[in-house]
Design an enzyme around this catalytic site. Structure first.
Site, short mmCIF file in Angstrom:
data_model
loop_
_atom_site.label_atom_id
_atom_site.label_comp_id
_atom_site.label_asym_id
_atom_site.label_seq_id
_atom_site.Cartn_x
_atom_site.Cartn_y
_atom_site.Cartn_z
N SER B 47 0.83 -1.21 0.00
CA SER B 47 0.00 0.00 0.00
C SER B 47 0.86 1.26 0.00
CB SER B 47 -0.94 0.00 1.21
OG SER B 47 -1.82 -1.09 1.12
N ALA B 72 2.27 -5.73 12.25
CA ALA B 72 2.02 -4.31 12.44
C ALA B 72 3.17 -3.60 11.74
CB ALA B 72 1.96 -3.94 13.91
N CYS B 130 -7.17 -1.26 7.82
CA CYS B 130 -6.04 -1.68 8.65
C CYS B 130 -6.43 -1.56 10.11
CB CYS B 130 -4.82 -0.83 8.35
SG CYS B 130 -3.41 -1.31 9.35
N ASN B 193 -9.06 -7.89 5.09
CA ASN B 193 -7.82 -7.46 5.70
C ASN B 193 -7.61 -8.33 6.96
OD1 ASN B 193 -5.54 -5.91 6.47
ND2 ASN B 193 -6.44 -4.11 5.50
N GLY B 219 -2.93 -15.67 8.16
CA GLY B 219 -2.53 -17.07 8.21
C GLY B 219 -3.73 -18.01 8.14
#
Ligand SMILES: Cc1cc2nc3c(=O)[nH]c(=O)nc-3n(C[C@H](O)[C@H](O)[C@H](O)COP(=O)(O)OP(=O)(O)OC[C@H]3O[C@@H](n4cnc5c(N)ncnc54)[C@H](O)[C@@H]3O)c2cc1C
Ligand SMILES: Cc1cc2nc3c(=O)[nH]c(=O)nc-3n(C[C@H](O)[C@H](O)[C@H](O)COP(=O)(O)OP(=O)(O)OC[C@H]3O[C@@H](n4cnc5c(N)ncnc54)[C@H](O)[C@@H]3O)c2cc1C
Ligand SMILES: Cc1cc2nc3c(=O)[nH]c(=O)nc-3n(C[C@H](O)[C@H](O)[C@H](O)COP(=O)(O)O)c2cc1C
Ligand SMILES: Cc1cc2nc3c(=O)[nH]c(=O)nc-3n(C[C@H](O)[C@H](O)[C@H](O)COP(=O)(O)O)c2cc1C
Ligand code: FES
Ligand code: FES
Lengths: 256, 307, 307, 256
Positions: B47, B72, B130, B193, B219
């Site tokens: 991004s 993060a 996010c 996301n 995952g």
């Protein structure tokens, strides 16, 4: 599991005024050139080559805020490590040469210990006498150790690449191993290409994840953390960014 | 029987439905190319923000259980200007490149959409989801129907490219959010996301491990949540869905497509199956289709909704 | 050094901090007793509603990945009257029994709290957080600060027992929800209920597997989310926390306690380590405390918050 | 993985007017008495004993909506199964007796096939001649097969428990295996206790998860799905609920 394992520092060895080795109460199996991600809780986590295997040891040079903090730590303190990552040097041939600059000697000293019945010539370069590392460690395993310093305070006053150039005029090697500043490694590689000698170089790029997902450490389409850090001539030949630029933390290019 | 894996996704023609997710490897044109060569049907850039960002300190990505990772990253990227240089001249790129954009408000998003025009992106993804970067996504309240509509509209006005809105699984009103995106002119939804956020504490030092403490979960373990989201979204909107989250195998991808996805994203899966996960998953989809008598992917998109 | 595992939880004295989570095995007094004998410090009943409920059809609980399960039980239980008979005479029960209650509104919760008085529960848990049962929890909008306050208040008026409010990880405003619970007189927070919900589709038949289609996610993979929630809650309220979600080992429990939990719940973990997971986890906690020089659990509650 | 594996029904055998066997193209390993959770997508999922192992077969009786739906299915149709769950019958001794009532014969017929060099007497009870199952299958492996029907339409007109009572007056067994209505099994167990003979009984309770988490299937503190369905004398002796009540879907007690 890609998460830090916290270990107590068992002992600290001062290698020079700004280089130390930490030993841990743990044995590992690693290829020379493989690296660990070293975590100082709540500060940062950065890559360091495996310097000793049994017991595990890392050797680091104070160059910025993270290594400064490392430098302050003492035995009993706890730091985290994540597994030896990447591909290390491959042991090849019967007569080899190691060319290091600065702290690049760290994985090469470990490499020297790994060779069995191989004739090793080591070229060790440093800024000054005080920056030289692991000379005794190398001498134990190498048939010849050539030392160069930029200021001539010890050994020959030249760059390690110059020493290699001279050497290649007289001698032939099965493989040249190198670790150090990228400009130096680039020259080493070019010399090897000219002499048609296989070269293995341990590269550095800014690393974050260490296991090939974030893409931060790429040089061309090679992930240094996973496909490297050691690349062979075949791989080096394809690179367009080798010795040209690296990417800083944001991914922005910084030219050498 | 011969099987066709090509799909049409909001006007994009993909040779197969498997897309590299944003934030994984997509830091440079050359890395994207290596993913394309590994078999992806399309690739997404990391991004891009207007200004360069160093992101959070390390660790930015850790594994928390066998099947979960927390990240993060903090949207590290060299910023719009550098990115324009990095990705310029994509004209010969073998697969479509989707440009992923993030901003802190509609204005920033619009500015980005306008200014990436020079790059030959084949589609734009705007990320409103996010869960762990202050000033962006959920932490900037972009996960509401209102904000989604406003931002999508603002971007829509600036670009004619296919526009995907990337949404979060961590909101209760997902149906309303995707409807707002559709209403505002989005051409597709990217879901999901990361989940959570989550956190991991090192028990030896009693310290949070991630520098930012919290991180989004990805995952294999998040697949059930991604499947539910895509299933819900499919019932809420008509525009196509890029389904992602925990996809590792061809079977996972088939499940995602049956839930309603037209294309399928892969991120963390690369950890488990290396770069050629793209080819492996396509082969497995192919195998499944053959042995189950399906001839094209279109036939199975959303079939789990039939009674 | 000798280590003490006993804790005080909102006035309850527990010989160890490990509690059986609601909905797992807690269908009868005898099953609860077997869990107590297996080493739990306290046990929670399956959630009780006013009327009997058959719950959803089977499958109500499936494994979706190695580390995740989805459940949509639908609060099957024999109802208040049968439960009063089932759990009567708990006076000699070796550990505290926590009565878990669910209702569709404040009135129902209050009615339940008033009417379980005959049972010798040592504490009451009210569950406002089920993500997959129509008419309850999140699907009845009980996951808001307002609803939490209203329901907690209504129950508080009817019982003097320690009162725990069980919250969901699937809401953005968790901090406000737990503050509302605290304000309304809750004595503790139970966190977390299941994550998601998630969904699984069988690719052979292209059908959702769970009868209810969606289900709450539990199992080791949700631990990072549970840890984050407990960490957040610890910063939001002063009342103690029962931390649960994905706890399998003593190390997991320690992580949870360091995040801020006074006690730790176990549900799905039983699948991985059998009933004596309770003893095993206590032994592992004991071992950890010893080797790390901690003498009592109180010393590590919330220490991950220290800088 | 505790999730249904979908299989195609390979062939269907009509065992009686309301009992069928489905065979699948799959071999499994199971103890007799272990059961599968059988899933009909979007309908329900219920427990059925393994009836045949190689290839896998289940035998079911039409008693309600789920089994009615099963009854309608034909070869080529797909259903899901989850792994053989629970503890089955343990092979014990050299001379044993099997006592079944109704469809309880299903796991016992499979059990009979598992014994090697063991003298087996089988008592097979059913309501009527038409409800009898697997007589030929049993005859192949048993030295004696005693048949009882409630209405006397075949074999002796008595309950299988009466047949066992008579038998125990004359003969001694190392172990008695039983499956059938709980009231019958309770009597079988009591007879065994009186004669100090080991008994193994396969119990049924309403099942949901099948792998020990939901608690739905408990009898006393025993989870039938996990600790059972087969319990031995030692375990049966401790039960207070055996033959007394079971729990329906909501958990409410239903007395026998
Ligand atoms: C594969 C590999 C092996 C290494 N092995 C050793 C070693 O054995 N001993 C040793 O002393 N050093 C080693 N380094 C370098 C070491 O990682 C940096 O010296 C250290 O990260 C500097 O951090 P700082 O905060 O002290 O300094 P800073 O001021 O942050 O950085 C100084 C320089 O270090 C480099 N650097 C900083 N962060 C990173 C990072 N995350 N990844 C890569 N490079 C970084 C950059 O080039 C930067 O300009 C290795 C690096 C790599 C990539
Ligand atoms: C360990 C075990 C092994 C079994 N093996 C066989 C077998 O090999 N062949 C066979 O025909 N039947 C077997 N059964 C019984 C079978 O599960 C029921 O006949 C079936 O579930 C009935 O469902 P239905 O919808 O057709 O009837 P319903 O009308 O729903 O029920 C009829 C009766 O079946 C029982 N039952 C219903 N649902 C369940 C459930 N989920 N779990 C347990 N019992 C239930 C109840 O006693 C109920 O009264 C077994 C049961 C158990 C517990
Ligand atoms: C290391 C990492 C970085 C990520 N960065 C971004 C990003 O910059 N923008 C974005 O939209 N999503 C980002 N994501 C989320 C992924 O695109 C994806 O939605 C998520 O990881 C779920 O898919 P997965 O389970 O296949 O990884 C990132 C994920 C990871 C693991
Ligand atoms: C089969 C099953 C049934 C559950 N039933 C309930 C319930 O009735 N009430 C409740 O509050 N939570 C219920 N839960 C949630 C658990 O109590 C717990 O919050 C969740 O499973 C996370 O913990 P775990 O990962 O240790 O299982 C149930 C969970 C499972 C797996
Ligand atoms: S450091 Fe993340 S890919 Fe190399
Ligand atoms: S059926 Fe769930 S515990 Fe037995």
């Amino acid at each position: 599991m890609e998460t830090p394992e916290v270990l107590e520092i068992k002992s600290v060895v001062n290698e020079s005024k700004d280089v130390k080795t930490f030993f841990f109460d743990k044995k590992i199996k690693a290829e020379p050139g493989q690296f660990l991600m070293v975590w100082i809780p709540r500060l940062d986590e950065k890559p360091f080559a495996v310097s000793f295997e049994k017991p595990l040891g890392i050797t680091f040079k104070k160059v910025g805020s993270f290594t400064e903090q490392l430098f302050k730590m003492k035995s009993g303190d706890k730091i985290g490590i994540r597994d030896p990552y990447g591909n290390g040097f491959k042991l090849k041939g019967k007569k080899v040469c190691l060319v290091s600059g600065g702290r690049g000697v760290i994985p090469l000293a470990f490499l020297a210990e790994k060779f069995k019945k191989v004739k090793i010539t080591a070229i060790v370069g440093a800024k000054t006498k005080n920056d030289l590392l692991f000379l005794n460690r190398l001498k134990k395993h190498c048939s010849k150790v050539i030392v160069t310093t930029d200021d001539g305070s010890f050994g020959e006053k030249k760059f390690p690449t110059d020493a290699l150039k001279d050497l290649l005029k007289k001698e032939k090697f099965d493989c040249v191993y190198t670790c150090g500043p990228e400009i130096m490694m680039k020259k080493v590689f070019e010399l090897c290409e000219n002499h048609k000698i296989e070269c293995q170089a341990s590269l550095e790029r800014y690393m974050k994840c260490g296991f090939g997902l974030c893409g931060q450490c790429c040089i061309d389409d090679v992930r240094i953390c996973k496909d490297g850090p050691v690349l062979n001539s075949n791989q080096l030949r394809k690179l367009t960014e080798f010795g040209v630029f690296e990417r800083e933390k944001s991914g922005k290019k910084v030219y050498f | 029987m011969s099987v066709k894996l090509n799909v049409e996704l909001a006007g994009l023609k993909l040779k197969n439905p498997i897309i590299l997710a944003s934030g994984i490897l997509g830091i440079s044109k050359k890395m994207l190319l290596s993913v394309a060569k590994a078999g992806a049907g399309a690739v997404t850039t990391k991004s891009i923000t207007i200004k360069p960002r160093e992101g959070h300190k390390n660790p930015i990505l850790i594994q928390t259980t066998e099947e979960t990772f927390l990240n993060a990253v903090g949207y590290s990227n060299p910023g719009l200007e550098e990115s324009k240089k990095e990705f310029k001249d994509l004209s010969n790129f073998p697969v479509p490149v989707i440009g992923s954009l993030v901003g802190s408000d509609a204005e920033e998003f619009a500015y980005l959409a306008e200014n990436v025009k020079g790059i030959d992106f084949k589609a734009i993804e705007i990320v409103l989801s996010c869960p762990h970067t202050p000033g962006f996504g959920l932490l900037a309240e972009q996960g509401t129907p209102e904000a989604t509509e406003e931002i999508t509209l603002a971007v829509r006005r600036k670009t004619k490219l296919p526009l995907f809105v990337k949404v979060s699984p961590n909101i209760m009103c997902l149906g309303d959010v995707v409807k707002a995106a559709e209403k505002a002119g989005a051409d597709g939804i990217t879901a999901i996301n990361t989940v959570g956020p989550g956190m991991a504490i090192d028990v030896e030092t009693a310290k949070p491990i991630l520098d930012f403490k919290f991180g989004g979960m990805s995952g294999p373990a998040i697949r059930p949540i991604a499947i539910r989201c895509v299933y819900d979204i499919y019932e809420s909107v008509k525009i196509p869905i890029i389904g992602l989250g925990g996809i590792i195998t061809g079977k996972d991808a088939i499940e995602m497509i049956m839930a309603g996805a037209t294309a399928v994203g892969i991120g963390t899966g690369i950890y488990y199956r290396e770069l050629d996960i793209f080819k492996k998953v396509c082969d497995e989809i192919n195998e499944f289709m053959k042995s189950h008598g399906y001839s094209k992917l279109k036939d199975i998109v959303g079939i789990a909704h039939r009674d």
